[in-house]
Design a protein around this motif. Sequence first.
Motif, short mmCIF file in Angstrom:
data_model
loop_
_atom_site.label_atom_id
_atom_site.label_comp_id
_atom_site.label_asym_id
_atom_site.label_seq_id
_atom_site.Cartn_x
_atom_site.Cartn_y
_atom_site.Cartn_z
N ARG A 1 -4.14 3.88 8.44
CA ARG A 1 -2.81 3.34 8.68
C ARG A 1 -2.18 2.89 7.37
NH1 ARG A 1 -1.44 1.09 13.68
NH2 ARG A 1 -0.49 -0.67 12.57
N VAL A 2 -0.86 2.91 7.32
CA VAL A 2 -0.14 2.38 6.16
C VAL A 2 -0.16 0.86 6.27
CG1 VAL A 2 2.09 2.22 4.99
CG2 VAL A 2 1.31 4.42 5.91
N SER A 3 -0.68 0.21 5.25
CA SER A 3 -0.80 -1.24 5.26
C SER A 3 0.52 -1.92 4.92
CB SER A 3 -1.86 -1.68 4.26
OG SER A 3 -1.41 -1.43 2.93
N ASP A 4 0.57 -3.22 5.11
CA ASP A 4 1.78 -3.97 4.75
C ASP A 4 2.06 -3.87 3.26
OD1 ASP A 4 2.24 -4.80 7.36
OD2 ASP A 4 1.10 -6.66 7.12
N ASP A 5 1.00 -3.96 2.44
CA ASP A 5 1.19 -3.84 0.99
C ASP A 5 1.73 -2.47 0.61
OD1 ASP A 5 0.32 -6.39 0.61
OD2 ASP A 5 -1.52 -5.88 -0.47
N GLN A 6 1.21 -1.43 1.24
CA GLN A 6 1.71 -0.08 0.96
C GLN A 6 3.16 0.08 1.39
OE1 GLN A 6 -1.45 1.97 3.08
NE2 GLN A 6 -2.22 2.84 1.17
N MET A 7 3.51 -0.56 2.49
CA MET A 7 4.90 -0.51 2.95
C MET A 7 5.83 -1.17 1.94
SD MET A 7 6.89 0.61 5.26
CE MET A 7 8.48 0.36 6.06
N PHE A 8 5.39 -2.27 1.38
CA PHE A 8 6.20 -2.93 0.35
C PHE A 8 6.37 -2.02 -0.86
CE2 PHE A 8 4.80 -7.19 2.20
CZ PHE A 8 6.01 -7.42 2.80
N LEU A 9 5.30 -1.33 -1.27
CA LEU A 9 5.39 -0.41 -2.40
C LEU A 9 6.37 0.72 -2.10
CD1 LEU A 9 1.61 -0.16 -3.39
CD2 LEU A 9 3.43 -1.22 -4.75
N LEU A 10 6.32 1.24 -0.88
CA LEU A 10 7.26 2.29 -0.48
C LEU A 10 8.70 1.80 -0.55
CD1 LEU A 10 5.36 3.87 2.53
CD2 LEU A 10 6.38 5.18 0.67
N GLN A 11 8.94 0.61 -0.06
CA GLN A 11 10.31 0.08 -0.05
C GLN A 11 10.80 -0.20 -1.47
OE1 GLN A 11 9.21 -3.10 2.71
NE2 GLN A 11 10.69 -2.32 4.20
N ILE A 12 9.93 -0.68 -2.32
CA ILE A 12 10.30 -0.92 -3.72
C ILE A 12 10.68 0.40 -4.38
CG2 ILE A 12 9.43 -1.61 -5.99
CD1 ILE A 12 7.63 -3.66 -4.42
N ALA A 13 9.85 1.41 -4.19
CA ALA A 13 10.14 2.73 -4.78
C ALA A 13 11.44 3.30 -4.24
CB ALA A 13 8.98 3.69 -4.50
N THR A 14 11.71 3.07 -2.97
CA THR A 14 12.94 3.59 -2.36
C THR A 14 14.17 2.96 -3.00
OG1 THR A 14 11.80 3.97 -0.26
CG2 THR A 14 14.21 3.88 -0.21
N TRP A 15 14.15 1.67 -3.21
CA TRP A 15 15.30 1.01 -3.84
C TRP A 15 15.54 1.53 -5.25
CZ3 TRP A 15 19.15 -1.43 -1.80
CH2 TRP A 15 19.00 -2.14 -0.61
N PHE A 16 14.47 1.91 -5.95
CA PHE A 16 14.60 2.38 -7.33
C PHE A 16 14.87 3.88 -7.43
CE2 PHE A 16 12.14 -1.46 -8.81
CZ PHE A 16 13.04 -1.87 -9.78
N HIS A 17 14.58 4.66 -6.39
CA HIS A 17 14.41 6.11 -6.59
C HIS A 17 15.68 6.83 -7.04
CE1 HIS A 17 16.25 7.00 -2.66
NE2 HIS A 17 16.16 8.28 -2.94
N ASP A 18 16.86 6.30 -6.74
CA ASP A 18 18.10 6.97 -7.16
C ASP A 18 18.90 6.17 -8.20
OD1 ASP A 18 17.86 9.35 -5.84
OD2 ASP A 18 19.09 8.79 -4.12
N LEU A 19 18.31 5.14 -8.75
CA LEU A 19 19.05 4.34 -9.74
C LEU A 19 19.36 5.13 -11.00
CD1 LEU A 19 17.61 0.70 -9.69
CD2 LEU A 19 19.45 1.73 -8.33
N GLY A 20 18.59 6.19 -11.25
CA GLY A 20 18.85 7.01 -12.44
C GLY A 20 20.20 7.68 -12.43
N MET B 1 -3.04 -7.45 -5.98
CA MET B 1 -2.06 -8.46 -5.63
C MET B 1 -1.86 -8.49 -4.11
SD MET B 1 -1.05 -10.09 -8.30
CE MET B 1 -1.08 -9.97 -10.08
N GLY B 2 -1.50 -9.62 -3.60
CA GLY B 2 -1.40 -9.80 -2.16
C GLY B 2 -0.03 -9.51 -1.61
N LEU B 3 0.02 -9.63 -0.31
CA LEU B 3 1.24 -9.29 0.42
C LEU B 3 2.42 -10.14 -0.04
CD1 LEU B 3 1.55 -8.54 4.16
CD2 LEU B 3 2.88 -10.42 3.24
N SER B 4 2.21 -11.44 -0.19
CA SER B 4 3.32 -12.33 -0.54
C SER B 4 3.89 -11.97 -1.92
CB SER B 4 2.86 -13.79 -0.52
OG SER B 4 1.81 -14.00 -1.44
N TYR B 5 3.02 -11.54 -2.84
CA TYR B 5 3.48 -11.15 -4.18
C TYR B 5 4.38 -9.92 -4.09
CZ TYR B 5 3.41 -8.85 -8.69
OH TYR B 5 3.79 -8.21 -9.83
N LEU B 6 3.94 -8.91 -3.39
CA LEU B 6 4.74 -7.69 -3.27
C LEU B 6 6.03 -7.93 -2.51
CD1 LEU B 6 1.99 -5.00 -2.63
CD2 LEU B 6 3.40 -5.28 -4.67
N GLN B 7 6.00 -8.84 -1.56
CA GLN B 7 7.22 -9.17 -0.83
C GLN B 7 8.23 -9.81 -1.78
OE1 GLN B 7 6.63 -11.73 2.59
NE2 GLN B 7 8.34 -10.79 3.64
#
Length: 222
Positions: free
Chosen positions: A63-82, A1-7
Amino acid sequence: MGLSYLQTILTQTEKFARPILTELNTKYVYHNITHTKDVLAMVQKLVMEHNRICQEGQNHQARVSDDQMFLLQIATWFHDLGFIKKYVEHEKVGADIAAKQLQVWGCPEIEIQIIKDMILATKLPQKPKTFLAQILCDADVANFGRADFFTLGELVRQELVGQGITRFQNLQVWQAHSLLMLQKHTFHTLAARNLFTKDSCTISQALTSHPPDSPNPLPKYP
């Protein structure tokens, strides 16, 4: 999936997670939206440092790509929801919440697994199996090497006492625990070691020079 999708997924994730994390403000003095925002900032800081290192040829990793950065940010928002459901083993709950919601949004299974692995890796003691998980783990405990270590540590102590760990009512016991945590901890990424090791050593020295049975209070840091 592309950058716009992950965004788009990232935007949906923030919209989903923000009210839950805000609700945590009423339950926990540390694990709430303030902490998540801090981890987001640290993720960005670590990625910038990592990419700088790569650009200067100091690191063989890509280097960390834009797509990888989006994955990191998504995981961060979820990581303490438990934490909304349970304190102990909240990482698994958060990973399950993430997987369920990401499936609703049509996120591919391979990316869901990447995000779940990052979240699960933040459980202490941290055991990240991928580089992205290493970044999130380092960001999650960046305060181990920052000037606000004692301030934020006090909030964690209050939370743990509230969860029934009454031995941490004793500040000397908490100080000994904090020192042991620092002594056992190693940052996973070169970026984190560059940014946080110096202050982490200073904090350890402050704790060591004021042992738990010391009648003198810890100095203010820095």
